[in-house]
Design a protein around this motif. Structure first.
Motif, PDB file in Angstrom:
ATOM      1  N   VAL A  10       0.810  -1.247   0.053  1.00  0.00           N
ATOM      2  CA  VAL A  10      -0.002   0.226   0.108  1.00  0.00           C
ATOM      3  C   VAL A  10       0.830   1.283   0.097  1.00  0.00           C
ATOM      4  N   LYS A  11       1.878   1.207   0.719  1.00  0.00           N
ATOM      5  CA  LYS A  11       2.996   2.437   0.712  1.00  0.00           C
ATOM      6  C   LYS A  11       3.481   2.540  -0.596  1.00  0.00           C
ATOM      7  N   VAL A  12       3.845   1.490  -1.341  1.00  0.00           N
ATOM      8  CA  VAL A  12       4.351   1.593  -2.597  1.00  0.00           C
ATOM      9  C   VAL A  12       3.518   1.995  -3.691  1.00  0.00           C
ATOM     10  N   ALA A  13       2.415   1.431  -3.237  1.00  0.00           N
ATOM     11  CA  ALA A  13       1.366   1.688  -4.585  1.00  0.00           C
ATOM     12  C   ALA A  13       0.432   3.088  -4.566  1.00  0.00           C
ATOM     13  N   SER A  14       0.551   3.801  -3.444  1.00  0.00           N
ATOM     14  CA  SER A  14      -0.207   5.008  -3.122  1.00  0.00           C
ATOM     15  C   SER A  14       0.150   5.929  -4.133  1.00  0.00           C
ATOM     16  N   LYS A  17       0.209   4.720 -10.210  1.00  0.00           N
ATOM     17  CA  LYS A  17      -0.720   3.748 -10.771  1.00  0.00           C
ATOM     18  C   LYS A  17       0.408   2.517 -11.028  1.00  0.00           C
ATOM     19  N   PRO A  18      -0.113   1.471 -10.831  1.00  0.00           N
ATOM     20  CA  PRO A  18       0.821   0.165 -10.921  1.00  0.00           C
ATOM     21  C   PRO A  18       0.905  -0.344 -12.343  1.00  0.00           C
ATOM     22  N   THR A  19       2.169  -0.985 -12.803  1.00  0.00           N
ATOM     23  CA  THR A  19       2.240  -1.514 -14.155  1.00  0.00           C
ATOM     24  C   THR A  19       2.735  -2.872 -14.095  1.00  0.00           C
ATOM     25  N   ASP A  20       2.843  -3.465 -15.027  1.00  0.00           N
ATOM     26  CA  ASP A  20       3.120  -4.851 -14.920  1.00  0.00           C
ATOM     27  C   ASP A  20       4.720  -5.182 -14.326  1.00  0.00           C
ATOM     28  N   LYS A  21       5.331  -4.043 -13.964  1.00  0.00           N
ATOM     29  CA  LYS A  21       6.490  -4.464 -13.130  1.00  0.00           C
ATOM     30  C   LYS A  21       6.131  -4.646 -11.756  1.00  0.00           C
ATOM     31  N   ASN A  22       4.953  -4.240 -11.181  1.00  0.00           N
ATOM     32  CA  ASN A  22       4.620  -4.318  -9.785  1.00  0.00           C
ATOM     33  C   ASN A  22       4.076  -5.703  -9.470  1.00  0.00           C
ATOM     34  N   THR A  23       4.054  -6.162  -8.362  1.00  0.00           N
ATOM     35  CA  THR A  23       3.807  -7.564  -7.749  1.00  0.00           C
ATOM     36  C   THR A  23       2.124  -7.431  -7.731  1.00  0.00           C
ATOM     37  N   VAL A  24       1.431  -8.579  -7.783  1.00  0.00           N
ATOM     38  CA  VAL A  24       0.096  -8.800  -7.728  1.00  0.00           C
ATOM     39  C   VAL A  24      -0.337  -7.926  -6.184  1.00  0.00           C
ATOM     40  N   ALA A  25       0.568  -8.330  -5.107  1.00  0.00           N
ATOM     41  CA  ALA A  25       0.090  -7.738  -3.940  1.00  0.00           C
ATOM     42  C   ALA A  25       0.109  -6.284  -4.077  1.00  0.00           C
ATOM     43  N   GLU A  26       1.027  -5.577  -4.630  1.00  0.00           N
ATOM     44  CA  GLU A  26       1.047  -4.208  -4.970  1.00  0.00           C
ATOM     45  C   GLU A  26      -0.182  -3.611  -5.697  1.00  0.00           C
ATOM     46  N   ILE A  27      -0.567  -4.332  -6.639  1.00  0.00           N
ATOM     47  CA  ILE A  27      -1.676  -3.924  -7.528  1.00  0.00           C
ATOM     48  C   ILE A  27      -2.915  -4.097  -6.654  1.00  0.00           C
ATOM     49  N   LYS A  28      -3.016  -5.198  -6.009  1.00  0.00           N
ATOM     50  CA  LYS A  28      -4.360  -5.336  -5.135  1.00  0.00           C
ATOM     51  C   LYS A  28      -4.228  -4.347  -4.088  1.00  0.00           C
ATOM     52  N   ALA A  29      -3.233  -4.003  -3.651  1.00  0.00           N
ATOM     53  CA  ALA A  29      -3.274  -2.801  -2.615  1.00  0.00           C
ATOM     54  C   ALA A  29      -3.440  -1.643  -3.152  1.00  0.00           C
ATOM     55  N   TYR A  30      -3.113  -1.106  -4.325  1.00  0.00           N
ATOM     56  CA  TYR A  30      -3.525   0.032  -5.094  1.00  0.00           C
ATOM     57  C   TYR A  30      -5.085  -0.024  -5.233  1.00  0.00           C
ATOM     58  N   LEU A  31      -5.611  -0.921  -5.802  1.00  0.00           N
ATOM     59  CA  LEU A  31      -7.023  -1.310  -6.116  1.00  0.00           C
ATOM     60  C   LEU A  31      -7.757  -1.042  -4.914  1.00  0.00           C
TER      61      LEU A  31
END
Length: 51
Positions: A10-14, A17-31
């Protein structure tokens, strides 16, 4: 353990916007942070399509 990964993501993703370089956990946190619903079993490509 899983919660800590998401909290960290969440801290990273906030900030951007995530890209394909982000992990699934980071993308889910952003969403989650942006109140975007997604299936828990969604694949990375499906999650990125929601961004």
């Amino acid at each position: 353990m899983k919660i800590n990964v998401v909290e960290k993501a969440v801290k990273v993703a906030s900030s951007e916007k995530p890209t394909d370089k982000n992990t699934v956990a980071e993308i889910k946190a952003y969403l989650s942070e942006n109140n975007i619903e997604f299936a828990a079993s969604a694949k990375k490509a499906d999650l990125l399509a929601l961004v």
